[in-house]
Scaffold this active site. Structure first.
Site, mmCIF file in Angstrom:
data_model
loop_
_atom_site.group_PDB
_atom_site.id
_atom_site.type_symbol
_atom_site.label_atom_id
_atom_site.label_comp_id
_atom_site.label_asym_id
_atom_site.label_seq_id
_atom_site.Cartn_x
_atom_site.Cartn_y
_atom_site.Cartn_z
ATOM 1 N N LYS A 54 28.516 40.520 -27.626
ATOM 2 C CA LYS A 54 28.335 41.878 -27.105
ATOM 3 C C LYS A 54 27.876 41.819 -25.645
ATOM 4 O O LYS A 54 28.358 42.583 -24.801
ATOM 5 C CB LYS A 54 27.316 42.638 -27.967
ATOM 6 C CG LYS A 54 27.862 42.987 -29.345
ATOM 7 C CD LYS A 54 26.788 43.482 -30.312
ATOM 8 C CE LYS A 54 27.373 43.689 -31.711
ATOM 9 N NZ LYS A 54 26.371 44.046 -32.734
ATOM 10 N N GLN A 98 19.970 44.504 -33.598
ATOM 11 C CA GLN A 98 20.919 43.706 -34.378
ATOM 12 C C GLN A 98 20.416 43.551 -35.814
ATOM 13 O O GLN A 98 19.282 43.147 -36.042
ATOM 14 C CB GLN A 98 21.118 42.334 -33.713
ATOM 15 C CG GLN A 98 22.167 41.461 -34.383
ATOM 16 C CD GLN A 98 23.576 42.046 -34.300
ATOM 17 O OE1 GLN A 98 23.994 42.548 -33.268
ATOM 18 N NE2 GLN A 98 24.309 41.997 -35.402
ATOM 19 N N ASP A 121 24.919 52.544 -31.811
ATOM 20 C CA ASP A 121 25.494 52.081 -33.080
ATOM 21 C C ASP A 121 25.860 53.262 -33.982
ATOM 22 O O ASP A 121 26.588 53.095 -34.958
ATOM 23 C CB ASP A 121 24.499 51.174 -33.823
ATOM 24 C CG ASP A 121 24.759 49.692 -33.552
ATOM 25 O OD1 ASP A 121 25.899 49.340 -33.220
ATOM 26 O OD2 ASP A 121 23.803 48.897 -33.692
#
Ligand code: NAD
Length: 287
Positions: A54, A98, A121
């Site tokens: 990412k 994460q 997200d």
């Protein structure tokens, strides 16, 4: 006839190209570089790879990324404090924690604490609610990536029967929510670990989406001839990445199929970049 392989790498490259151009225009107009803050707790090897990918993708497309690495023994309070600090930092536009977190940490209050306007997200309940109501702010990256792939391949969803295997908050549920929205207009069935006669239901699918987390769970006798098969699964087997679909057998019967790796995975990252740019745009409108 062998199925068409849907090339997630190529489609994600096209999305990233557009994000790169749009980011350059945004920077030129505002003097602000979209900034993603990623939080990684502990040293789970797969999570380290995901976060690194990412970061690299941000860099390649002209976005800024900062990685906050916390030790495995980080407390709930310490992690919450970091999220609070990133929420209050006007220079940070997107925040990503994460998953999975180490077992002693509870992810729900952490994800709830991320400012909805920085929730790239798309996991915050406010953003989930907006998605369900058909007025999304941030779409969750993996299901959004799947929708983008279907659009890119001109695979119609309207009036089709889409079967999603998996009901997680990250993939299965939002995937079904996107497919059933006006505009996508699919008829959606969600299967899960307690579904009876799952093979018979899957065989009715025009579009079959597997997000199970079990290597090669979907066998060819679960696929209707000519169906589109989207494999979200990423499973490590003997140091190789394997999807949730028995790819070799499924390619003999499906009309189109995504490979693993090189299918949905790259799309997830591309959609994250798009959301980060979108978050930077929101910050300008809000400010
Ligand atoms: P999860 O473990 O949270 O959910 C799995 C789902 O599968 C559950 O809802 C469960 O009900 C269902 N399930 C489990 N066993 C089943 C069975 N025997 N029959 C029917 N359903 C069953 O996983 P997740 O986070 O949704 O991820 C699913 C897969 O997708 C994993 O392999 C994960 O690594 C992968 N993934 C990939 C990406 C990507 O970018 N490509 C992103 C997220 C997750």
């Amino acid at each position: 006839m062998a199925a068409k392989i849907i090339d997630g790498k190529a489609i994600s490259a096209a999305v990233k190209k557009k994000v790169t151009a749009d980011t350059a225009a945004f920077v030129a107009n505002t003097g602000i570089t979209p900034h993603l803050a990623a939080v990684l707790v502990g040293d789970d090897p797969a999570s380290q790879v995901y976060v690194r990918n990412k970061e690299r993708a941000c860099e390649a497309c002209g976005l800024k990324s900062t990685l906050h690495r916390l030790p495995a023994e980080t407390t709930q309070e310490q992690l919450a404090a970091l999220v609070e600090q990133l929420n209050n930092d006007a220079g940070v536009h997107g925040i990503l924690v994460q998953l999975p977190l180490p077992k002693h940490l509870n992810s729900t209050p952490i994800l709830d604490a991320i400012l909805p306007s920085k929730d790239v997200d798309g996991f915050h309940p406010e953003n989930v609610g907006l998605l369900l109501q058909g007025r999304p702010r941030f779409l969750p990256c993996t299901p959004h990536g799947v929708m983008k792939m279907l659009q890119h391949e001109n695979i119609a969803t309207a009036g089709k029967h889409a079967v999603v295997i998996g009901r997680s908050d990250i993939v299965g549920k939002p995937m079904a929510a996107l497919l059933v929205q006006k505009g996508a207009d699919a008829t959606v069935t969600i299967c899960h670990s307690r579904t009876a006669d799952i093979a018979a239901i899957c065989r009715q699918a025009d579009i079959l989406i597997a997000a199970v987390g079990i290597p090669e769970f979907v066998k060819s006798d679960m696929i209707k001839p000519g169906a589109v098969v989207i494999d979200v699964g990423i499973n490590r087997v003997d140091d190789k990445l394997v999807g949730d679909v028995d790819f070799a057998a499924a390619s003999e019967i499906a009309a189109a199929i995504t490979p693993v790796p090189g299918g949905v995975g790259p799309m997830t990252i591309a959609m994250l970049l798009q959301n980060t740019l979108e978050a930077a745009r929101f910050s300008q409108k809000a400010g």
